[in-house]
Write a protein that holds these residues in place. Structure first.
Motif, PDB file in Angstrom:
ATOM      1  N   UNK A 460       0.834  -1.201   0.000  1.00 17.29           N
ATOM      2  CA  UNK A 460       0.000   0.000   0.000  1.00 17.29           C
ATOM      3  C   UNK A 460       0.872   1.255   0.000  1.00 17.29           C
ATOM      4  N   UNK A 461       1.909   1.235   0.851  1.00 14.61           N
ATOM      5  CA  UNK A 461       2.772   2.407   0.930  1.00 14.61           C
ATOM      6  C   UNK A 461       3.493   2.653  -0.392  1.00 14.61           C
ATOM      7  N   UNK A 462       3.986   1.595  -1.016  1.00 17.78           N
ATOM      8  CA  UNK A 462       4.708   1.767  -2.269  1.00 17.78           C
ATOM      9  C   UNK A 462       3.803   2.257  -3.388  1.00 17.78           C
ATOM     10  N   UNK A 463       2.598   1.755  -3.445  1.00 18.90           N
ATOM     11  CA  UNK A 463       1.670   2.243  -4.462  1.00 18.90           C
ATOM     12  C   UNK A 463       1.332   3.710  -4.221  1.00 18.90           C
ATOM     13  N   UNK A 464       1.221   4.094  -2.954  1.00 22.56           N
ATOM     14  CA  UNK A 464       1.003   5.509  -2.653  1.00 22.56           C
ATOM     15  C   UNK A 464       2.184   6.367  -3.056  1.00 22.56           C
ATOM     16  N   UNK A 465       3.398   5.875  -2.806  1.00 22.84           N
ATOM     17  CA  UNK A 465       4.589   6.620  -3.205  1.00 22.84           C
ATOM     18  C   UNK A 465       4.699   6.702  -4.722  1.00 22.84           C
ATOM     19  N   UNK A 466       4.363   5.627  -5.406  1.00 24.74           N
ATOM     20  CA  UNK A 466       4.388   5.642  -6.873  1.00 24.74           C
ATOM     21  C   UNK A 466       3.393   6.659  -7.417  1.00 24.74           C
TER      22      UNK A 466
END
Length: 652
Positions: A460-466
């Protein structure tokens, strides 16, 4: 403007208070004033004061903008515009702001009847800002304090809301409320907004453990419907420029349709630099870095070369052990031999734990039995077209099976999750030794184990950062994806989960991973790789009239059609373009490793959106590639350079 102990960083005239709830205001109900943002001691104040009741100021009381942008009115004509706002936001609030000492201004003297309307409030006391409805003759803002009271509505007869909000965004995070697009929530600068936002959005279904399997098996049909909640959330929080000048944005100060603003904090990137990749490191070049006792020398330079060019295939078996932390960059040959002997004993002790379990014992150990069944199933279909793993009795398959089962003994809490075999396969192919491959795999899993946790918080965090990076790099593409219900970037899930293992040909995966393992130029280059792929496909996506199904299908069909060198070249160019921006938002700096994560403040606002938060920081240096070879020039969309704000007012 500066005075004793304070500095005016923003000033705008033509800001009125409307003291009557009537649709048609009379001159006595309008109080002209000046709004200022003032830095005083360790605080930042928003200060409004009326102007002196003298001169020809009455000429602007009822002025309406004509098509030429000038102010005009006749004293005999009563205004006929419809304010279009609710009376409770139009009149002076009965809840008075907390009294605060105001700095001397050019406003009315305290003895003036209108001077009593002056107010000053600390930005830290603000809770939200409500803007007016679109289509009014002029815009207004209503500021609500943490105590729940609202300050007098500020009516901008000559524009300036955008400029004011832009200045406020230097000190605060301003983001559209998910429930009300006209309400901007105010938060202190806090990087924890990212994790908090995604935690409360609950992107994943209750059965999140099944998400990995579904995406690995069929990313096209797995549309990941719960991700759609992100689209509108981020669209409001990170509303961008369109091509640097959105139709919704106010243009020049005199003729701007002020109520239509949407941007709270925008980032104007400079041109994208040209980048050239270097040739792979040769055995001779590697040997030049080996010093006395077999210790590697000039390690930062060596890592930079791996980043810019990769490794020759013959070097990978040795170099990957360093990149994955199995061998120390500083160790000598003898120290490495001792370390390998120790880790070999440790490996076989763990392997013996599951090898010694009898079939009868395993029937009473459902966890181990489940791991064994899942591993056998996945191994039987992992890279079977590769000669190293092809054939029914291939010994490579047995090694994959044994290493993965031993990893379950090594990491009891995580065990085995589908997709891990994809990460082990290239490592075993290169290392070709069971023990060394196991410990290299453990080193890789140290970086990505969060991807396989049941909570999926890391994904979830990585998709938000992307999404944050893409929103800064290419707002029009984000808006297009939003419009097609694809703004959640769910189609990137498999990319991030197993680091593009199934998107590139096998030899390209080896090159990509060794570049990513260097940790250069920052900790999240894999996110920029994803941005690079989307950047390469932006025209196809946006000009072909694709809907959400076609977008998913097109992304899925990119498998094995991408060039790793082209993607890495563009990813590095995107990084350099971002780091060249002097006002790169702090949360973007955190993703790129240019700034340490901000310490979370307590208490944190619940479900706070993720807006841009500009701060100034020098860009991090990039590794040199003096021996680079030429590649095709970057033909991606040119980003407009940053332009000075042309609205009236002092913005320093």
């Amino acid at each position: 403007m500066e005075g004793a102990g304070y500095r005016v960083v923003f000033e705008k005239g033509g800001v009125y208070l409307h003291t009557s709830a009537k649709k048609h205001q009379d001159p006595d109900s309008l109080i002209a004033g000046v709004i200022r943002v003032v830095e005083k001691d360790n605080d930042v104040l928003l200060h409004w004061a009326p102007i002196e009741e003298a001169g020809d100021s009455s000429q602007i009381f009822f002025s309406k903008k004509d098509t030429s942008g000038g102010d005009s009115c006749t004293s005999e004509e009563e205004p006929t515009f419809d304010p279009g706002y609710e009376p409770d936001w139009a009149v002076i609030s009965t809840v008075q702001p907390r009294p605060r000492h105001s700095e001397p201004t050019r406003g009315a003297e305290p003895s003036s009847p209108r001077g009593s309307w002056a107010f000053s409030v600390s930005l830290g006391e603000l809770r939200s800002i409500r803007r007016s409805k679109p289509g009014l003759s002029w815009a207004y803002l209503v500021l609500v304090t943490q105590a729940g009271g609202s300050l007098p509505a500020l009516h901008f007869h000559r524009g300036g809301t955008r400029a004011l909000l832009r200045v406020l965004s230097r000190y605060l995070l301003l983001a559209s409320s998910p429930q009300d697009s006209r309400l901007y929530l105010v938060f202190p600068h806090d990087s924890s907004a990212l994790s908090s936002s995604f935690h409360h959005l609950q992107l994943f279904d209750q059965d999140s453990s099944n998400v990995v399997s579904r995406f690995l098996q069929d990313p096209y049909s797995t549309t990941f419907s719960s991700f759609s909640r992100v689209t509108n959330f981020f669209r409001g929080a990170l509303q961008p420029h369109l091509e640097g000048a959105s139709p919704d944005l106010p243009p020049a100060p005199d003729d701007e349709p002020e109520p239509g603003f949407e941007v709270i904090s925008c980032v104007e990137l400079g041109p994208r630099p040209a980048v050239e990749r270097a040739p792979p490191i040769t055995e001779e070049e590697w040997t030049g870095h080996v010093g006395p006792e077999g210790r590697l020398q000039r390690v930062p330079e060596l890592k930079a070369r791996i980043f810019s060019g990769g490794l020759s295939p013959s070097l990978r078996r040795e170099a990957w052990k360093f990149l994955l932390g199995y061998l120390s960059w500083e160790g000598s040959t003898e120290e490495h031999k001792a370390h390998v002997r120790k880790k070999t004993d440790e490996y076989f002790r763990m392997k013996l734990q599951w090898k010694s379990v009898s079939p009868e014992q395993e029937r009473r150990n459902s966890l181990l039995h489940g791991y064994r069944s899942l591993i056998e199933r996945d191994v039987s279909r992992t890279d079977r077209t590769n000669k190293f793993y092809e054939g029914p009795e291939n010994p490579g398959l047995g090694l994959l099976n044994d290493i993965l089962l031993t990893y379950c003994m090594y990491h009891f809490d995580l065990g085995y999750v589908q997709g891990m075999s994809d990460l082990l396969s290239p490592i075993l192919y290169v290392i070709q030794n069971e023990v060394d491959a196991f410990w290299c795999f453990c080193g890789f899993m140290e970086r990505v184990h969060g991807n396989f946790e049941e909570s999926q918080e890391t994904m979830k965090r990585q998709l938000g950062q992307l999404l944050l990076l893409l929103r800064v790099l290419d707002p029009p593409l984000c808006d297009f994806l939003d419009s097609q219900d694809s703004g959640s970037l769910c189609f990137c899930f498999r990319w991030l989960l197993i680091w593009f293992k199934r998107e590139f040909p096998f030899p390209d995966v080896l090159r990509l991973w060794e570049v990513l393992w260097t940790g250069l130029p920052g900790p999240n280059l894999h996110l920029l790789v994803a941005c690079a792929i989307l950047d390469m496909e932006r025209d196809t996506l946006m000009l072909s009239g694709f809907g959400s199904n076609e977008i998913l299908k097109h992304i899925n069909e990119l498998t094995m059609k991408l060039s790793v060198e082209d993607v890495l070249t563009r990813a590095e160019a995107l990084y350099r373009q971002l780091t060249a921006c002097r006002e790169l938002p702090h949360n973007v700096q955190e993703v790129l490793g240019l700034a340490p994560p901000a310490e979370p403040q307590s208490p944190s606002p619940p479900a706070s959106p993720l807006p841009l938060s500009p701060t100034r920081a020098p860009p991090a240096p990039l590794p040199s590639a003096d021996t680079a070879t030429a590649t095709q020039p970057d033909s991606s969309l040119e980003i407009l350079p940053e332009e000075d704000d042309d609205e009236e007012g002092v913005d320093s």
